[in-house]
Design a protein around this motif. Structure first.
Motif, PDB file in Angstrom:
ATOM      1  N   LYS A 126       0.825  -1.210   0.000  1.00 25.74           N
ATOM      2  CA  LYS A 126       0.000   0.000   0.000  1.00 25.74           C
ATOM      3  C   LYS A 126       0.860   1.260   0.000  1.00 25.74           C
ATOM      4  O   LYS A 126       0.522   2.254  -0.663  1.00 25.74           O
ATOM      5  N   ALA A 127       1.975   1.234   0.741  1.00 28.54           N
ATOM      6  CA  ALA A 127       2.874   2.393   0.743  1.00 28.54           C
ATOM      7  C   ALA A 127       3.458   2.619  -0.646  1.00 28.54           C
ATOM      8  O   ALA A 127       3.551   3.765  -1.121  1.00 28.54           O
ATOM      9  N   ALA A 128       3.845   1.534  -1.318  1.00 24.50           N
ATOM     10  CA  ALA A 128       4.374   1.661  -2.679  1.00 24.50           C
ATOM     11  C   ALA A 128       3.299   2.183  -3.627  1.00 24.50           C
ATOM     12  O   ALA A 128       3.576   3.008  -4.507  1.00 24.50           O
ATOM     13  N   SER A 129       2.061   1.730  -3.443  1.00 27.34           N
ATOM     14  CA  SER A 129       0.965   2.169  -4.305  1.00 27.34           C
ATOM     15  C   SER A 129       0.715   3.667  -4.153  1.00 27.34           C
ATOM     16  O   SER A 129       0.570   4.387  -5.140  1.00 27.34           O
ATOM     17  N   ARG A 130       0.677   4.140  -2.927  1.00 22.98           N
ATOM     18  CA  ARG A 130       0.407   5.566  -2.706  1.00 22.98           C
ATOM     19  C   ARG A 130       1.552   6.432  -3.247  1.00 22.98           C
ATOM     20  O   ARG A 130       1.322   7.478  -3.850  1.00 22.98           O
ATOM     21  N   THR A 131       2.785   5.986  -3.015  1.00 21.53           N
ATOM     22  CA  THR A 131       3.929   6.747  -3.526  1.00 21.53           C
ATOM     23  C   THR A 131       3.929   6.773  -5.043  1.00 21.53           C
ATOM     24  O   THR A 131       4.232   7.803  -5.661  1.00 21.53           O
ATOM     25  N   LEU A 132       3.568   5.653  -5.677  1.00 18.55           N
ATOM     26  CA  LEU A 132       3.478   5.623  -7.139  1.00 18.55           C
ATOM     27  C   LEU A 132       2.434   6.625  -7.637  1.00 18.55           C
ATOM     28  O   LEU A 132       2.653   7.310  -8.643  1.00 18.55           O
ATOM     29  N   CYS A 133       1.311   6.721  -6.938  1.00 19.99           N
ATOM     30  CA  CYS A 133       0.272   7.681  -7.339  1.00 19.99           C
ATOM     31  C   CYS A 133       0.791   9.119  -7.239  1.00 19.99           C
ATOM     32  O   CYS A 133       0.459   9.964  -8.081  1.00 19.99           O
ATOM     33  N   ILE A 134       1.590   9.392  -6.228  1.00 22.20           N
ATOM     34  CA  ILE A 134       2.155  10.739  -6.088  1.00 22.20           C
ATOM     35  C   ILE A 134       3.171  11.001  -7.206  1.00 22.20           C
ATOM     36  O   ILE A 134       3.226  12.102  -7.765  1.00 22.20           O
ATOM     37  N   PHE A 135       3.976   9.996  -7.533  1.00 20.62           N
ATOM     38  CA  PHE A 135       4.894  10.149  -8.667  1.00 20.62           C
ATOM     39  C   PHE A 135       4.116  10.455  -9.945  1.00 20.62           C
ATOM     40  O   PHE A 135       4.514  11.305 -10.742  1.00 20.62           O
ATOM     41  N   LEU A 136       3.017   9.731 -10.136  1.00 16.79           N
ATOM     42  CA  LEU A 136       2.181   9.956 -11.315  1.00 16.79           C
ATOM     43  C   LEU A 136       1.571  11.354 -11.286  1.00 16.79           C
ATOM     44  O   LEU A 136       1.479  12.024 -12.317  1.00 16.79           O
ATOM     45  N   ARG A 137       1.167  11.799 -10.116  1.00 18.75           N
ATOM     46  CA  ARG A 137       0.530  13.120  -9.970  1.00 18.75           C
ATOM     47  C   ARG A 137       1.445  14.243 -10.446  1.00 18.75           C
ATOM     48  O   ARG A 137       0.992  15.231 -11.028  1.00 18.75           O
ATOM     49  N   TYR A 138       2.743  14.119 -10.199  1.00 19.94           N
ATOM     50  CA  TYR A 138       3.677  15.187 -10.531  1.00 19.94           C
ATOM     51  C   TYR A 138       4.581  14.857 -11.718  1.00 19.94           C
ATOM     52  O   TYR A 138       5.573  15.551 -11.933  1.00 19.94           O
ATOM     53  N   ASN A 139       4.233  13.796 -12.457  1.00 19.68           N
ATOM     54  CA  ASN A 139       4.998  13.501 -13.669  1.00 19.68           C
ATOM     55  C   ASN A 139       4.708  14.557 -14.729  1.00 19.68           C
ATOM     56  O   ASN A 139       3.556  14.932 -14.958  1.00 19.68           O
ATOM     57  N   ARG A 140       5.751  15.031 -15.414  1.00 16.61           N
ATOM     58  CA  ARG A 140       5.608  16.166 -16.318  1.00 16.61           C
ATOM     59  C   ARG A 140       5.433  15.768 -17.780  1.00 16.61           C
ATOM     60  O   ARG A 140       5.320  16.639 -18.645  1.00 16.61           O
ATOM     61  N   LYS A 141       5.444  14.472 -18.077  1.00 16.46           N
ATOM     62  CA  LYS A 141       5.345  14.045 -19.478  1.00 16.46           C
ATOM     63  C   LYS A 141       4.088  13.202 -19.670  1.00 16.46           C
ATOM     64  O   LYS A 141       3.906  12.174 -19.011  1.00 16.46           O
ATOM     65  N   GLN A 142       3.268  13.655 -20.608  1.00 20.43           N
ATOM     66  CA  GLN A 142       1.990  12.994 -20.862  1.00 20.43           C
ATOM     67  C   GLN A 142       2.183  11.546 -21.296  1.00 20.43           C
ATOM     68  O   GLN A 142       1.450  10.652 -20.872  1.00 20.43           O
TER      69      GLN A 142
END
Length: 766
Positions: free
Chosen positions: A437-453
């Motif tokens: 679950k910790a990895a899942s939430r962190t991945l979502c945050i990475f996705l949230r601030y990813n700059r390339k469509q």
């Protein structure tokens, strides 16, 4: 029996089972009777109960029942145990009487016990002088307590001198500058000079109190005395390290082993006091005066020392401020430490440390402060792998949670290539649910601030295909966890566009646990819908619920479905227009959606800028602009919140307009990164009504961005991910009309019937 009785009497007092008067009448004499029990453990238990009782008893009861008998109990004719008990009771009674009573009845007993023939009694009474000083005030402390402390500091007993030293340090604030410079400072100097010749326990206490001592005496040191205390501290930091031997530990004499343990305690205390010593020398002089000492503490051969300096690392970073670049290498050293205890201590404040290091540095002209720290990313990845390979899953979970700060300190591409795939691997293979679950939430945050469509679409597709449509039911459960995090972190429109249909298609899952978890998630799924724009999605949701009610055969799932239906019926739908009851939630969602649109606009503007200038914008240049751009959180009302796509028939805008849009886009990225890491979704400025008006005005005028532009559409434009182009095979959101009963082959994590790999395109609502 005695210990239990003492505990019971204390519980009766704490819970106020009887009145204070009844308690004193019924229990006090029993407590006093057992104070001199021949067993030390029993005696101490009753004494602790009595000390708690003293806090609530009235003065008259204290005087007649405790203070008056204490006069005879403190005499030399009584046993040592009786006199020790009297010392502790006197220390507690001081705060219950006025200064006149203390001076007339208590202080004579205190002086008598300070001059007792037994060193244990003198030491015990000396440690109570701090409590007595707080009760009698400054004048009596200077005239009565200070002379006693001076005399006790010269006592022949080592434990007495140690007690006098610690009491003096704790009372430094009570004494004025003259007392400190003329009386206390000479005593402290003498104590420090003799400490190396005395017992090592003196050094342990001295090293522990050295920071408080230097702080309390700061300002009265001469330059020579200042230097001598600093050198004394440095000597303590390396105590025992010079004695190198190649003997086996079993061959070392016990007394040498005991001495080495005390030296370790001394160095550990020095690490604890390191932030105070930075203040003592001034952070500007850190490199010259204390860096070598800090290096030694970070590389100390003993884990407790490195653990303590890891705990202090954040405080050290804050004190150094712009000089934090000086300890970059030590951060890498502690991240790579072989002991997970050290790593666990360091990562408690890892986001704050990395933010300080990204903001501070040797030169302001650096484009990216962490560019001077090339070993950071390998150290972070190695730390995670080391934690994953151990049995300490809580450390692993905490580290993954702290990695949510990385979008603020390193580039989007670095996260994508070095961390994002690792999060996927952990979600797919790790056997510990909190870690997944910790990895899942962190991945979502990475996705949230990813700059390339393109990268965002790839991550979304992998989430749907590898988790949502994975062969293992365990992966499908993790997909629902991820959907919950997506709802929390992203805007409602983002979830509806990419994850709504794949989530509700799991009602056809052959495993009951998956359908059960989906039922628990349905209220949150419904909360992402807005009427009338999402009316077609609401119909899909209602159809799924009806199917579950009609077709579900598992009694446990059916029971949860019925409860969920009642909850869904009670929910009020959010409207496209703002409503008072949903004011804060709608404002927050609008802010999230605006930031997502601006990330897309920023990417488009950067592409146009690269085409116009004929050269790519480096990630370092972007990071510098992102940090240097300081704009208000609320955008001007006249500023549009999205850029027209290539399908627009309007001619290209002027360079000035493009520049202003790029600055605005970068500024919103800068604002979002400064959110607190534990609450990354709370990025809206709720306190400003003007911000709310601006947000509504800007978003209300935002033009729809076309799918051909590789950007987000509004929810009534499409319900499918933009990355799923007609020529690309889409992940399936349908599991077919399979039976809701659980086939045996679907109960494992590794097997499940194959499913379709195509999605029917759905026409958008006008």
């Amino acid at each position: 029996m005695q210990l239990t009785a003492a505990g019971s009497f204390l519980t009766i007092l704490q819970e106020e089972s009887v009145s204070v008067h009844t308690y004193a009448h019924s229990f006090l004499q029993v407590i006093l009777l057992h104070l001199e029990h021949r067993d030390a453990g029993v005696s101490n238990a009753w004494l602790e109960t009595l000390l708690s009782v003293i806090e609530v008893l009235p003065k008259e009861t204290l005087r007649h029942e405790i203070l008056n008998p204490l006069v005879s109990k403190a005499q030399l004719s009584q046993t040592v145990q009786s006199r020790l008990v009297s010392c502790k009771i006197l220390g507690k009674l001081t705060n219950k009487f006025d200064a006149h009573t203390i001076k007339r009845e208590i202080l004579p007993l205190v002086k008598s016990l300070c001059q007792d023939v037994e060193y244990e009694v003198r030491s015990c009474m000396c440690r109570q002088l701090e409590n007595i000083a707080q009760g009698i005030g400054t004048d009596l402390t200077k005239s009565v307590v200070l002379p006693e402390l001076i005399e006790l500091s010269r006592d022949e007993g080592c434990s007495v001198r140690l007690a006098a030293f610690e009491t003096l340090v704790n009372l430094l604030d009570v004494f004025d500058t003259d007392d400190r410079s003329q009386t206390i400072l000479p005593l402290v100097k003498s104590f420090c000079e003799k400490s190396f010749k005395a017992d090592e326990s003196i050094l342990i206490s001295l090293s522990f109190h050295l920071g408080k001592l230097c702080h309390g005496l700061y300002g009265i040191f001469t330059p020579d005395q200042h230097l001598r205390f600093l050198e004394f501290y440095k000597k303590l930091c390396t105590l025992g390290l010079q004695q190198e031997n190649g003997h086996n530990e079993n061959q070392i004499p016990p007394q040498i082993l005991e001495q080495e343990k005390k030296y370790i305690s001394v160095r550990k205390n020095c690490a604890y006091n390191f932030p105070a010593m930075i203040v003592f020398v001034d952070p500007k002089n850190f490199h010259m005066e204390l860096y070598s000492t800090f290096f030694c503490l970070c590389h100390d051969p003993e884990v407790p020392v490195r653990y303590t300096i890891a705990i202090c690392f954040y405080e050290v970073s804050k004190l150094l401020n712009s000089g934090v670049y000086l300890i970059h290498k030590e951060l890498i050293t502690l991240l790579q430490d072989e002991s997970l205890e050290v790593l666990d201590a360091l990562i408690d404040h890892l986001p704050e440390i990395l933010e300080l290091m990204s903001a501070g540095g040797e030169s302001n002209i650096q484009e990216n402060k962490l560019s001077s720290l090339p070993d950071l990313i390998p150290a972070l990845t190695a730390a995670e792998q080391r934690a994953a390979a151990s049995l300490k899953w809580r450390t692993h979970e905490k580290l993954l949670q702290k990695y949510a700060c990385l979008p603020h300190v390193i580039s989007s591409d670095q996260i994508y290539y070095r961390f994002l795939q690792r999060m996927f691997t952990i979600m797919m293979t790790n056997n510990v649910l909190p870690v997944q679950k910790a990895a899942s939430r962190t991945l979502c945050i990475f996705l949230r601030y990813n700059r390339k469509q393109e990268q965002r679409h790839e991550v979304i597709q992998k989430l749907i295909e590898q988790l949502g449509q994975g062969k293992s039911y365990w992966n499908r459960l993790r997909f629902l966890d991820t959907c919950e995090f997506i709802i929390e972190i992203f805007s409602k429109s983002f979830f509806c566009k990419y994850f709504f249909l794949p989530a509700i298609e799991l009602i056809h899952d052959p495993v009951a646990n998956v359908r059960m978890k989906l039922c628990h998630l349905l209220p949150k799924v419904k909360s992402t819908l807005k009427i009338p724009a999402d009316k077609h999605l609401l119909q899909q949701l209602e159809m799924c619920v009806r199917k579950l009610l009609c077709q579900e055969k598992d009694k446990d799932v059916l029971a949860i479905v019925k409860r969920t239906v009642l909850e869904l019926d009670r929910m009020e739908m959010s409207m496209d227009a703002f409503q008072k009851k949903f004011y804060e939630k709608d404002l927050l969602d609008q802010e999230k959606e605006r930031e997502e649109l601006l990330l897309l606009e920023m990417e488009q503007l950067e592409k146009e800028k690269q085409q116009n200038e004929g050269r790519p914008m480096s990630e370092k240049t972007y990071e510098k602009k992102r940090r240097d751009t300081k704009t208000p959180t609320t955008l001007p009302k006249s500023t549009p919140t999205s850029a027209p796509g290539p399908s627009s028939s309007a001619p290209s805008t002027s360079k000035e307009i493009k520049k202003s849009k790029l600055i605005r886009s970068q500024s919103i990225n800068n604002q979002t990164f400064h959110a607190k890491y534990g609450n990354l979704d709370k990025c809206a400025n709720k306190s400003s009504a003007a911000a709310y008006t601006t947000c509504v005005s800007g978003l209300g005028k935002a033009p729809v961005i076309s799918l051909a532009d590789d950007s987000f559409r509004t929810r009534n434009a499409s319900s499918l991910p933009a990355s799923f182009s007609p020529g690309m095979p889409l992940p399936s959101t349908s599991r077919g009309p399979g039976s809701s009963a659980d086939p045996k082959s679907s109960g494992s994590k590794d097997t499940q019937p194959s499913r379709k790999a195509t999605l029917k395109s759905r026409k958008s609502n006008p």
